[in-house]
Design an enzyme around this catalytic site. Structure first.
Site, PDB file in Angstrom:
ATOM      1  N   SER A 249       6.146  -0.153   3.284  1.00 33.05           N
ATOM      2  CA  SER A 249       7.108  -1.207   3.595  1.00 33.05           C
ATOM      3  C   SER A 249       6.634  -2.516   3.011  1.00 33.05           C
ATOM      4  CB  SER A 249       7.290  -1.342   5.102  1.00 33.05           C
ATOM      5  OG  SER A 249       6.199  -2.057   5.634  1.00 33.05           O
ATOM      6  N   LYS A 250       7.567  -3.456   2.950  1.00 34.38           N
ATOM      7  CA  LYS A 250       7.284  -4.749   2.329  1.00 34.38           C
ATOM      8  C   LYS A 250       6.039  -5.408   2.909  1.00 34.38           C
ATOM      9  CE  LYS A 250      11.550  -6.506   0.760  1.00 34.38           C
ATOM     10  NZ  LYS A 250      12.786  -6.976   1.261  1.00 34.38           N
ATOM     11  N   ARG A 251       5.895  -5.237   4.209  1.00 34.80           N
ATOM     12  CA  ARG A 251       4.753  -5.879   4.850  1.00 34.80           C
ATOM     13  C   ARG A 251       3.428  -5.320   4.340  1.00 34.80           C
ATOM     14  NH1 ARG A 251       5.371  -4.248  10.070  1.00 34.80           N
ATOM     15  NH2 ARG A 251       7.351  -3.360   9.482  1.00 34.80           N
ATOM     16  N   ARG A 252       3.491  -4.114   3.749  1.00 32.57           N
ATOM     17  CA  ARG A 252       2.247  -3.478   3.322  1.00 32.57           C
ATOM     18  C   ARG A 252       2.092  -3.483   1.805  1.00 32.57           C
ATOM     19  NH1 ARG A 252       4.152  -0.547   7.604  1.00 32.57           N
ATOM     20  NH2 ARG A 252       2.774  -0.627   9.382  1.00 32.57           N
ATOM     21  N   GLY A 253       2.673  -4.441   1.139  1.00 34.42           N
ATOM     22  CA  GLY A 253       2.468  -4.544  -0.302  1.00 34.42           C
ATOM     23  C   GLY A 253       3.759  -4.342  -1.062  1.00 34.42           C
TER      24      GLY A 253
END
Ligand code: GLU
Length: 477
Positions: free
Chosen positions: A258-262
């Protein structure tokens, strides 16, 4: 109705334009594309833009650009769902007329109360069928001023079963699913005469039917939607496509990427200096295999990809492996192509250079770079001032070596022809004259001219500089 294996092969990808092309969608697009190409079928691009609040034209353009960059060429489309509203309305009316769908006037507040009461009784929340017509059932009086939704009359009993191309046989009982909304009324503030918008599960079926899609590859977050879709296909008397639900991609923390993870968009990797063929290779391998093959061409992928050997378990995004794959493609890439890519990146950094000048530089440095951004990082030294680290200066540029650096600068300045052989000769003469060893001179030369001490052989590196720059940097201490 059983899945129809005799339809001509037609696949599709149906992104929602609410952001960049996500890596997961790119991978399903790739499988759908490769499947169509393998069997000589057609690949369709459909834009699922019914989430009006979140869909943007900018996002459509980003998606089209990423598809193009990856080389996923489509035979039909882009087809926009918002341009097909009349069709969904016509199909909904047909279902209503046949008693397979109905209008539901329950207000959101009423439905909230219904769910609240279900929760209080410890039941699973679901639509209770209050507007569902049944033989002999009295429906509530139609309230005035409520714009109804249309609900699909889902079968109450029986199993929905399909043989998933990836997961194998899946069965879900109709008691698990309720009468889903297939069409919503137009928003209250919409211009008079505006048509309401279909929900995903309905529009997707009408489209897959109209576009004669034979095989649906998509992310497995849609497994729970498929029974509804199959029931709608059946209600329409439409042939069923075959479904293949591809497991999610996990980040290196084991959570869904997900976006939060890269970075999760194709665009981000393009910008980070990855080559499209490396991306295609890596993405296809992520969840599918052909023996132990790790590096393969687009043509090989198409010739191998027949919908088998898709993994049932989630794939793990592995940035180090992607980087390795990319470095292999960069090594093999044509220097002129790399030079174009580096020229574009230098331009973004405010440096204008003819790509022809970059060609020999790309040839010299590409072996040590895993992205074109890393390659650009190297080549910047040829066009912009460098700043060697204090540490490198302290360890390599001392008073003892200064006469050698000055001697080398003199020899280079006097040199008639700026060639690798002449530069090598000047370096040799300098170390002989000073009685020092090669690294004692080569390291400070690298630090001062290149701004770093690990480089290919000094003569090869220097040859590609403008002579004046080398001399200026050698004399800068
Ligand atoms: N718009 C849906 C998505 O992006 C498409 C799902 C499907 O392929 O049916 O998830």
């Amino acid at each position: 109705m059983s899945q129809n294996a005799s339809l001509p092969i037609r696949t599709r990808i149906a992104p929602s334009p609410t952001g960049f092309l996500h890596l997961g969608t790119a991978r399903t697009a790739l499988y759908s594309w490769a499947y169509a190409r393998h069997f000589g079928g057609k690949f369709v691009l459909r834009i699922e833009d019914t989430d009006v609040a979140r869909s943007t034209q900018d996002s459509v353009e980003q998606i089209l650009a990423s598809m193009k960059w990856l080389g996923l060429d489509y035979d039909e489309g882009p087809i926009y769902q918002m341009q097909r509203l009349e069709r969904y309305h016509a199909v909904a009316e047909q279902l209503i007329a046949e008693g397979k769908a109905y209008r539901c006037y329950a207000t959101p507040a009423e439905l909230d109360d219904m769910r609240e009461a279900q929760r209080a009784r410890g039941e699973k929340t679901r639509y209770d069928g209050r507007w569902r017509p049944e033989a002999g059932k009295m429906l509530p009086p139609v309230p005035s001023g409520v714009a109804p939704v249309v609900r699909f009359k889902n079968p109450l009993e029986g199993d929905v079963t399909w043989d998933d191309l990836v997961k194998g046989p899946i069965t879900i009982n109709n008691r698990e699913i309720d009468d889903l909304i297939i069409l919503r009324p137009a928003a209250e503030d919409a211009p008079a005469g505006s048509l309401g918008v279909p929900t995903y599960n309905f529009a997707v079926v009408v489209d897959d039917w109209d576009m004669q899609i034979s095989h649906v590859f998509r992310g497995d977050e849609h497994v729970n939607n498929t029974p509804w879709q199959i029931n709608i296909f059946n209600a329409l008397g439409a042939p069923l496509p075959q479904f293949g639900h591809v497991p999610v991609i996990l980040g290196d923390d084991g959570q869904k990427l997900s976006k939060r993870r890269g970075a999760v968009s194709v665009t981000a990797y393009e910008e980070a200096g990855y080559l499209p063929e490396a991306m295609l290779n890596y993405l296809s391998r992520l969840g599918w295999s052909h023996g132990d093959d790790e590096l393969f061409s687009r043509e090989q992928l198409v010739s191998w990809f027949d919908g088998t050997h898709l993994n049932k378990s989630p794939a793990q995004w592995d940035p180090a492996k992607l980087e390795w794959v990319n470095s292999q493609y960069i090594k093999q890439a044509d220097d002129a192509r790399l030079a174009e890519l580096v020229a574009a990146q230098l331009r973004q950094r405010g440096i204008e250079v003819e790509s022809s000048r970059l060609l020999p530089m790309c040839a010299l440095f590409k072996d040590r770079c895993s992205t074109t951004v890393a390659l650009t990082d190297w080549l910047v030294m040829y066009f912009a001032p460098v700043s060697p680290s204090a540490e490198d200066l302290a360890s390599h540029v001392n008073d003892a070596v200064k006469p050698a650096l000055a001697g080398l600068a003199d020899r280079l300045e006097a040199m008639a022809e700026w060639t690798k052989a002449n530069i090598a000769a000047a370096i040799k003469e300098t170390i002989t004259a000073q009685g020092i060893k090669m690294p004692v001179l080569a390291m400070p030369v690298r630090a001062l001219v290149c701004g770093r001490v690990q480089t290919p052989s000094v003569d090869a590196v220097l040859e590609l500089f403008e002579k004046e720059i080398v001399i200026k940097r050698l004399r800068s201490i």
